[in-house]
Design a protein around this motif. Structure first.
Motif, mmCIF file in Angstrom:
data_model
loop_
_atom_site.group_PDB
_atom_site.id
_atom_site.type_symbol
_atom_site.label_atom_id
_atom_site.label_comp_id
_atom_site.label_asym_id
_atom_site.label_seq_id
_atom_site.Cartn_x
_atom_site.Cartn_y
_atom_site.Cartn_z
ATOM 1 N N TYR A 236 0.817 -1.209 0.000
ATOM 2 C CA TYR A 236 0.000 0.000 0.000
ATOM 3 C C TYR A 236 0.854 1.263 0.000
ATOM 4 C CZ TYR A 236 -4.165 -2.819 0.712
ATOM 5 O OH TYR A 236 -5.185 -3.719 0.544
ATOM 6 N N ASP A 290 -1.488 -3.094 -10.281
ATOM 7 C CA ASP A 290 -2.812 -2.660 -9.827
ATOM 8 C C ASP A 290 -3.026 -1.182 -10.120
ATOM 9 O OD1 ASP A 290 -3.587 -5.145 -8.950
ATOM 10 O OD2 ASP A 290 -3.016 -4.813 -6.868
ATOM 11 N N ASN A 295 -6.822 -0.784 -10.043
ATOM 12 C CA ASN A 295 -7.348 -1.626 -8.962
ATOM 13 C C ASN A 295 -6.921 -0.987 -7.647
ATOM 14 O OD1 ASN A 295 -8.415 -3.560 -10.740
ATOM 15 N ND2 ASN A 295 -6.438 -4.592 -10.870
ATOM 16 N N ARG A 298 -8.826 -1.450 -1.283
ATOM 17 C CA ARG A 298 -8.338 -2.671 -0.643
ATOM 18 C C ARG A 298 -8.083 -3.760 -1.694
ATOM 19 N NH1 ARG A 298 -11.756 -5.854 4.086
ATOM 20 N NH2 ARG A 298 -10.388 -7.680 4.286
ATOM 21 N N GLN A 299 -6.907 -4.380 -1.636
ATOM 22 C CA GLN A 299 -6.531 -5.422 -2.600
ATOM 23 C C GLN A 299 -5.847 -6.573 -1.856
ATOM 24 O OE1 GLN A 299 -7.359 -5.486 -5.799
ATOM 25 N NE2 GLN A 299 -8.315 -3.460 -5.723
ATOM 26 N N ASP A 300 -6.632 -7.403 -1.226
ATOM 27 C CA ASP A 300 -6.083 -8.494 -0.411
ATOM 28 C C ASP A 300 -5.250 -9.475 -1.233
ATOM 29 O OD1 ASP A 300 -7.354 -7.394 1.747
ATOM 30 O OD2 ASP A 300 -9.022 -8.808 1.772
ATOM 31 N N ASN A 301 -5.591 -9.672 -2.501
ATOM 32 C CA ASN A 301 -4.890 -10.658 -3.325
ATOM 33 C C ASN A 301 -3.488 -10.212 -3.733
ATOM 34 O OD1 ASN A 301 -7.066 -12.429 -3.254
ATOM 35 N ND2 ASN A 301 -8.008 -11.565 -5.090
ATOM 36 N N SER A 302 -3.140 -8.977 -3.399
ATOM 37 C CA SER A 302 -1.806 -8.470 -3.727
ATOM 38 C C SER A 302 -0.864 -8.474 -2.519
ATOM 39 C CB SER A 302 -1.911 -7.052 -4.285
ATOM 40 O OG SER A 302 -2.639 -7.048 -5.505
#
Length: 460
Positions: A236, A290, A295, A298-302
């Motif tokens: 982040y 992203d 994207n 929030r991007q949990d898959n990253s």
């Protein structure tokens, strides 16, 4: 009737810290102010909501259905404050402890300085309360394209300025006005976390206000652990850092910024792989991708779990019985971080030395460890001498060297003197490959993102 002050606290799964924050907040000196405390809870799964409902019925509790991060949490609190038209709005982290006059001194300052749009507290670390975490910070638009915290790791003593006119103050403890919020608006929720307060303060400054930090208002902040087990922080922070600079940089600096980011990305790949950590550079690549794909939020898959890294103490056959010395430099952030890292292994057996030119800085801000004289340094036969660098690549032929020297930077890159030549040669090979193959693609993508951001701003 409109109240004087709305105090917004963003919380996610930190009930134990929230207890201390609310306890010290309600013990604060508000004089004759009318105020509301607004806790925005980001779908906590601990006892946070129950604790507030059971113990602070006067608190206005706004419950989010999902975790919207610090950006989303403060955004909801700010929008609520705008609806209620509080004259002033304070933003607080949930993991701080306030002093009695923390809030009132901020409020008095912004009242008497109409040119100031945001005023923030002096922030000290909760675990070492006489050491600064931050007091007025800056955004580097010219060189390293990152945040600068000049007073970080310095002692909280009489040498500090009363006021720092700065680029931003973190949303750890600050106050702004309803007038500012009406002109500038709320936090950008694309961030989720990190660089949201920098973005907001930058917009406040662009609206014609100043941002100040003051010595007379202090909080104690529980800093997060530096050695995270996953890539949450790096993902982040870096994604939003790039977003910030592509949005605000002048055209003349975009190429230089791209070079800087590519160097940082290359360094992460190169040095992380040396330590056996592939999760960090992978997450950085996801952050860039992203951003390219918009994207955001929030991007949990990253986010990835970090591999267990190579232990430098084992790599160099170091033992707690070694005679070692830490050679302090003129960078207090690096000095303190390296001292704490090495102390965790050596305990109090480590000697400390510094040059005469750094004597005033060290004596003023560093009283830990066993300081030795130059005569002792030159005559004692140390097994290892640790020399802190801001980054390992800062090493050059003018830096102190010898077979017993080990160079260590704030990213815990550790290299012995004997390895340095081969390491720099290997880095040069990777540098040439990256610059000629990967960087042109990144440059092209950065231009596209920047054009999209500028076009979006022009339509607003």
């Amino acid at each position: 009737m409109t109240k004087d002050l709305g105090i917004v606290i963003c919380n996610f799964n930190k009930v134990d810290y929230l207890k201390g924050c609310l306890e010290t907040l309600y013990k604060s000196n508000f004089e004759n102010l009318s105020y509301d405390v607004i806790v925005v809870d980001n779908a906590s799964t601990d006892e946070s909501v129950k604790f507030v409902k059971d113990n602070y019925k006067e608190v206005i509790l706004l419950e989010n259905e999902i975790n919207t991060g610090g950006s989303g949490g403060f955004d909801r609190g700010i929008r609520y404050a705008q609806e209620k038209e509080y004259k002033y709005v304070a933003l607080l982290d949930n993991d701080i402890l306030l002093e009695e006059n923390t809030i009132i001194n901020l409020l008095k300052y912004i009242k008497s300085n109409p040119n100031v749009g945001i005023v923030g507290s002096k922030i000290c670390t909760m675990d070492n309360q006489d050491i600064l975490q931050e007091m007025g910070s800056f955004i580097d638009f010219d060189d390293k394209f990152n945040v600068k915290t000049p007073l970080k790791s310095h002692k909280d003593d009489e040498t500090l300025p009363e006021v720092v006119k700065c680029d931003y103050v973190p949303a750890c403890c600050l106050i702004t006005t309803n007038e500012v919020l009406q002109k500038v608006g709320s936090f950008n929720t694309d961030h989720f976390i990190y660089w949201d307060d920098m973005d907001w303060c930058t917009r406040v400054k662009k609206a014609g206000y100043e941002v100040h930090a003051i010595n007379s208002s202090r909080v104690f902040h529980k800093m997060g652990a530096s050695n995270h087990t996953n890539t949450f922080g790096v993902y982040y922070f870096e994604r939003n850092r790039i977003l910030f600079y592509l949005k605000y940089l002048p055209d003349t600096k975009v190429k230089e910024f791209t070079d800087s980011i590519c160097n940082w990305f290359l360094n992460s790949i190169f040095f992380s792989s040396l330590k056996g950590n592939y999760a960090t550079p992978k997450s950085l690549l996801f952050a860039i991708d992203d951003l390219f794909s918009h994207n955001m939020g929030r991007q949990d898959n990253s986010i990835f779990i970090k591999e267990e890294q190579i232990n430098p103490f084992e790599k160099y056959n170091l033992t707690i019985d070694d005679k070692v010395c830490l050679y302090l430099t003129d960078n207090m952030i690096t000095n303190r971080k390296m001292y704490l890292y090495l102390k965790n292994f050596y305990g109090d057996k480590m000697s400390i030395f510094y040059d005469k030119k750094n004597e005033k800085l060290i004596k003023q801000n560093f009283d830990e460890g066993y300081i030795i004289s130059r005569n002792e340094f030159e005559n004692r036969k140390f097994d290892r001498i640790f020399l802190p660098l801001e980054h390992i690549l800062d090493y050059n032929e003018n830096i102190l060297s010898g077979d017993n020297y080990i160079y260590i930077d704030q990213f815990i890159n550790v290299v012995s003197y004997k390895e340095m030549y081969n390491l720099k040669a290997s880095y040069e090979m990777h540098y040439n490959m990256f610059k000629n193959i990967y960087q042109p693609v990144i440059e092209k993508k950065f231009k596209k993102v920047r054009n999209d951001l500028l076009e979006k701003d022009s339509l607003c």
